[in-house]
Enzyme design. Structure first.
Site, PDB file in Angstrom:
ATOM      1  N   ARG A  84     -20.052 -22.183  28.575  1.00  0.00           N
ATOM      2  CA  ARG A  84     -20.872 -21.303  27.725  1.00  0.00           C
ATOM      3  C   ARG A  84     -21.677 -20.339  28.597  1.00  0.00           C
ATOM      4  NH1 ARG A  84     -19.912 -21.081  22.224  1.00  0.00           N
ATOM      5  NH2 ARG A  84     -22.020 -20.298  22.004  1.00  0.00           N
ATOM      6  N   HIS A  95     -13.383 -17.869  23.217  1.00  0.00           N
ATOM      7  CA  HIS A  95     -14.030 -18.911  22.428  1.00  0.00           C
ATOM      8  C   HIS A  95     -14.301 -20.060  23.389  1.00  0.00           C
ATOM      9  CE1 HIS A  95     -14.848 -22.127  19.594  1.00  0.00           C
ATOM     10  NE2 HIS A  95     -14.025 -22.864  20.344  1.00  0.00           N
ATOM     11  N   LYS A 140      -9.063 -15.084  23.587  1.00  0.00           N
ATOM     12  CA  LYS A 140      -8.698 -14.468  22.314  1.00  0.00           C
ATOM     13  C   LYS A 140      -7.722 -13.305  22.533  1.00  0.00           C
ATOM     14  CE  LYS A 140     -13.143 -15.761  20.111  1.00  0.00           C
ATOM     15  NZ  LYS A 140     -14.450 -15.222  19.647  1.00  0.00           N
ATOM     16  N   THR A 158     -22.905 -14.424  22.610  1.00  0.00           N
ATOM     17  CA  THR A 158     -21.904 -14.041  21.611  1.00  0.00           C
ATOM     18  C   THR A 158     -21.780 -12.516  21.470  1.00  0.00           C
ATOM     19  OG1 THR A 158     -22.492 -16.038  20.383  1.00  0.00           O
ATOM     20  CG2 THR A 158     -21.243 -14.353  19.192  1.00  0.00           C
ATOM     21  N   ASN A 214     -15.025 -10.547  21.512  1.00  0.00           N
ATOM     22  CA  ASN A 214     -15.791 -10.954  22.692  1.00  0.00           C
ATOM     23  C   ASN A 214     -14.984 -11.836  23.639  1.00  0.00           C
ATOM     24  OD1 ASN A 214     -15.752 -13.183  21.091  1.00  0.00           O
ATOM     25  ND2 ASN A 214     -17.954 -13.301  20.750  1.00  0.00           N
ATOM     26  N   ARG A 227     -18.283 -12.100  29.031  1.00  0.00           N
ATOM     27  CA  ARG A 227     -18.513 -11.136  27.952  1.00  0.00           C
ATOM     28  C   ARG A 227     -19.349  -9.952  28.437  1.00  0.00           C
ATOM     29  NH1 ARG A 227     -19.873 -15.865  23.506  1.00  0.00           N
ATOM     30  NH2 ARG A 227     -17.777 -16.123  22.646  1.00  0.00           N
TER      31      ARG A 227
HETATM   32  P1  ADP Z   1     -19.748 -18.145  19.856  1.00  0.00           P
HETATM   33  O1  ADP Z   1     -18.324 -17.632  19.957  1.00  0.00           O
HETATM   34  O2  ADP Z   1     -20.591 -17.531  20.936  1.00  0.00           O
HETATM   35  O3  ADP Z   1     -19.822 -19.639  19.815  1.00  0.00           O
HETATM   36  P2  ADP Z   1     -20.303 -18.183  16.998  1.00  0.00           P
HETATM   37  O4  ADP Z   1     -19.729 -19.557  16.995  1.00  0.00           O
HETATM   38  O5  ADP Z   1     -21.643 -17.973  16.407  1.00  0.00           O
HETATM   39  O6  ADP Z   1     -20.347 -17.589  18.494  1.00  0.00           O
HETATM   40  O7  ADP Z   1     -19.311 -17.195  16.269  1.00  0.00           O
HETATM   41  C1  ADP Z   1     -17.918 -17.335  16.432  1.00  0.00           C
HETATM   42  C2  ADP Z   1     -17.293 -15.978  16.650  1.00  0.00           C
HETATM   43  O8  ADP Z   1     -17.448 -15.209  15.459  1.00  0.00           O
HETATM   44  C3  ADP Z   1     -17.920 -15.101  17.724  1.00  0.00           C
HETATM   45  O9  ADP Z   1     -17.428 -15.388  19.007  1.00  0.00           O
HETATM   46  C4  ADP Z   1     -17.538 -13.719  17.271  1.00  0.00           C
HETATM   47  O10 ADP Z   1     -16.219 -13.383  17.639  1.00  0.00           O
HETATM   48  C5  ADP Z   1     -17.580 -13.843  15.758  1.00  0.00           C
HETATM   49  N1  ADP Z   1     -18.857 -13.452  15.152  1.00  0.00           N
HETATM   50  C6  ADP Z   1     -20.026 -14.101  15.236  1.00  0.00           C
HETATM   51  N2  ADP Z   1     -20.964 -13.481  14.533  1.00  0.00           N
HETATM   52  C7  ADP Z   1     -20.382 -12.427  13.963  1.00  0.00           C
HETATM   53  C8  ADP Z   1     -20.814 -11.377  13.115  1.00  0.00           C
HETATM   54  N3  ADP Z   1     -22.054 -11.299  12.696  1.00  0.00           N
HETATM   55  N4  ADP Z   1     -19.933 -10.434  12.730  1.00  0.00           N
HETATM   56  C9  ADP Z   1     -18.657 -10.491  13.163  1.00  0.00           C
HETATM   57  N5  ADP Z   1     -18.183 -11.438  13.966  1.00  0.00           N
HETATM   58  C10 ADP Z   1     -19.025 -12.394  14.363  1.00  0.00           C
HETATM   59 MG    MG Z   2     -19.212 -21.083  18.356  1.00  0.00          MG
END
Ligand code: ADP
Ligand code: MG
Length: 183
Positions: free
Chosen positions: A119, A159, A9, A125, A156, A136
């Site tokens: 992952r 993706h 990102k 996350t 973070n 992360r």
């Molecule tokens: P991951 O990236 O670990 O697969 P998710 O698919 O649940 O996590 O969420 C996608 C992305 O959205 C996260 O990587 C993060 O950047 C953002 N995100 C997730 N939850 C939140 C939240 N509650 N508030 C703000 N940003 C969030």
């Molecule tokens: Mg995701």
């Protein structure tokens, strides 16, 4: 063999962490099948974070509500709603803004269990919950509190496709077949 989509990102690109992160993938044995630096187009991002994937936005909304509860914060006061679907929709907009904020490095990685493996290397996350040794956990500190009170996505760094099905959907959004190499 399995393939997964990884996006470094804009925060990872700006912080010059691309090499460091790719090194971690390569050390494990993940093969870089495709890679490019792009400024993400809105139409691709719109599909990458599909509006109609209700369970995704409902889940993210619920996780956000959980964070608020843990922090003793009132979601209505800061977000104007306590409906998980509404909050999920809000996060989607923040997330799209985040990923279009600057160039991203998009890649396809290949290995047995590539999805799960990446992952694991990426970590939780929420950076605070990501174990040391994960990408992360080692390089990010953003919190949902900080992010949500500034009405933006949690930064973070990476993706990574969450499931094999997600990977199969995401890879063709970003790459044409001729851009994916076999060697
Ligand atoms: P991951 O990236 O670990 O697969 P998710 O698919 O649940 O996590 O969420 C996608 C992305 O959205 C996260 O990587 C993060 O950047 C953002 N995100 C997730 N939850 C939140 C939240 N509650 N508030 C703000 N940003 C969030
Ligand atoms: Mg995701």
């Amino acid at each position: 063999m399995e393939q997964t989509l990884v996006i470094l990102k804009p925060d990872a690109v700006k912080r010059n962490l691309m090499g460091e992160i790719i090194t971690r993938f390569e050390k494990v044995g993940l093969k870089l099948a495709a890679v490019k630096l792009v400024t993400a187009k809105k139409e691709i991002v719109d599909k990458h974070y599909p509006k109609d994937r209700d369970e995704l936005w409902f889940g993210i909304g619920n996780k956000t509500l959980e964070n608020y509860e843990n922090l003793g914060m009132d979601p209505i006061e800061s977000l104007g709603t306590s409906d998980p679907r509404e909050i999920g929709k809000m996060v989607r907009v923040w997330l799209m803004d985040y990923i279009m904020q600057g160039p991203v490095l998009v890649m396809v990685l290949e290995a047995p269990h590539a999805v799960e493996l990446v992952r694991k290397l990426a970590g939780h996350t929420l950076p605070l919950l990501a174990a040391p040794g994960t990408i992360r956990g080692d390089y990010a500190y953003d919190s949902s509190y900080l992010a949500n009170s500034n009405k933006r996505a949690i930064e973070n760094l990476v993706h990574a496709s969450g499931t094999v099905e997600e990977a199969k959907y995401e890879i063709p959004l970003w790459f044409t077949p001729s851009e994916i190499h076999s060697y």
